[in-house]
Design a protein around this motif. Structure first.
Motif: not given
Length: 393
Positions: A88-108
């Motif tokens: 079963d999926m749990k709320p804390c499970n981790i997953s690939r989140v792809g291009s959402t990283v571009k916000m992290f790149t931009a903020i950096t």
């Protein structure tokens, strides 16, 4: 990936398909370090019913978080983290989140500007090596700001059919930045820098190189130091150090649009080492990240205002919301109000995070399946309208 290559994808995938790994339930063990009061949230049943409905339509598994100032954070999950092992999926499970990283790149990059290390209107050519700049059309003229806003006109390597074919011919290949940039070489820019906007992963590979040039270390280590650790995003990491880390949920794709999924956990190696993808996280961490950003705790008011300075495309997409491009972020006009957002795809994974400035509501969700009919329930305009209206209105 270009949907026109679905048939080729199917043939190649069938020849490379592997049985699901036998994995013990302990692999997916996780937990939060705070007391979760989601069950007491007045909207708990409504939110959970929405997730259960989406999963019942054919999405394999889903995690979600909703933050509202009046009710706090709500987090939950539905469906399966692993079909082969019936986990079963749990709320804390981790997953690939792809291009959402571009916000992290931009903020950096914006943080580096905020620290006085660079000017957003500097040409990227001032900082990257000539052999990188010289082989990509417009790279000699585009500024850092234009790369952040997708207004550089630089060709998006993912649109190169030769890249798509090469990727599909070796689904578990782990690509280097230079290999990916080679598919933008010799490709005419879409337009002169600053005259329009068009999404370009190539620009974000260059921005990752820019971060490394200034900080003298891999860009993802800079993410850790400037964002992950200060915000205590303990369930967020970048794929380069461990592409398939303990706890990551299995990914699945609906190749034939028949809701008959095939596992794809190991098929996202094209973005393990570049700043245009490769992020691994969960909706709780993504929601915290968005709230902290809008609270001016990552960027001061001046640089947050620059991030939220918008430019609209000359030719809007009629199948999506009216959209404008900021610096590593988008603004969309939904029936429930203006939202700032960024979504992300990997092969077998989808994520989305949104913030509504009218009432400070933020929503993040991730699914371990995509493509085919599954996209109809997660990422289309109609799917997003349904999700947003159920969560916000």
């Amino acid at each position: 990936m270009n949907r026109t290559l679905t048939i080729l994808f199917a043939i190649l995938l069938l020849s490379s398909c592997r049985e699901g790994d036998d994995i013990a339930p302990a692999f997916y063990t996780c937990g939060f370090t705070f007391s979760d009061s989601s069950a007491e949230n007045e909207n708990n049943a409504k939110y959970q019913n929405l997730m259960d409905e989406i999963v019942s339509n054919g999405v394999v598994g889903m995690t979600m978080s909703v933050y509202q100032p009046q009710t706090g954070i709500w987090i939950s999950a539905s469906g399966k983290a692993d079909l082969h092992n019936n986990i079963d999926m749990k709320p804390c499970n981790i997953s690939r989140v792809g291009s959402t990283v571009k916000m992290f790149t931009a903020i950096t990059v914006l943080m580096l500007a905020q620290e006085g290390k660079l000017d957003l209107d500097d040409p990227i050519a001032d900082y990257l090596q000539a052999d990188v700049i010289g082989r990509i059309d417009n790279a000699d003229k585009a500024t850092i700001r234009q790369l952040l806003q997708h207004s550089s006109g630089i060709f998006n390597y993912i649109q190169n059919l030769k890249f798509q074919t090469a990727s599909l011919n070796d689904l578990i290949k782990e690509w280097t930045p230079d290999e990916l940039l080679s598919y933008a070489e010799g490709k005419k820019a879409y337009f002169e820098p600053g005259t329009d906007v068009r999404y370009s992963n190539t620009g974000y590979i260059l921005l990752g190189m820019l971060i490394e040039q200034f900080e003298g270390k891999p860009f993802y280590e800079v993410f850790e130091e400037k964002i992950f650790q200060p915000l205590n995003l303990s369930m967020t990491q970048f794929a380069a150090k461990d592409p398939v880390p303990d706890g990551i949920v299995r990914g699945y794709i609906d190749l034939y649009s028949k809701l008959q999924v095939v596992e794809s956990t190991y098929f996202s190696g094209w973005d393990y080492f570049t700043a245009d993808g490769g992020l691994i996280s969960n909706p709780k961490d993504l929601n915290t990240f968005f709230q902290v950003l809008m609270g001016q705790k990552l960027l001061n008011a001046e640089y947050l205002d620059q991030m939220l300075t918008w430019k609209s495309p000359k030719e809007p997409d009629p199948e999506f919301f009216p959209i404008a491009y900021g610096l590593g972020i988008f603004r969309i006009e939904t029936p429930s109000g203006i939202a700032y957002m960024h979504s992300g795809d990997a092969i077998g994974y989808y994520a989305n995070m949104l913030y509504f400035p009218d009432d400070s509501t933020s929503i993040a969700y991730a699914a371990n399946s995509n493509y085919g009919k599954i996209d109809e329930f997660l990422s289309t305009k109609e799917a997003m309208e349904h999700i947003i209206s159920e969560l916000k209105d």
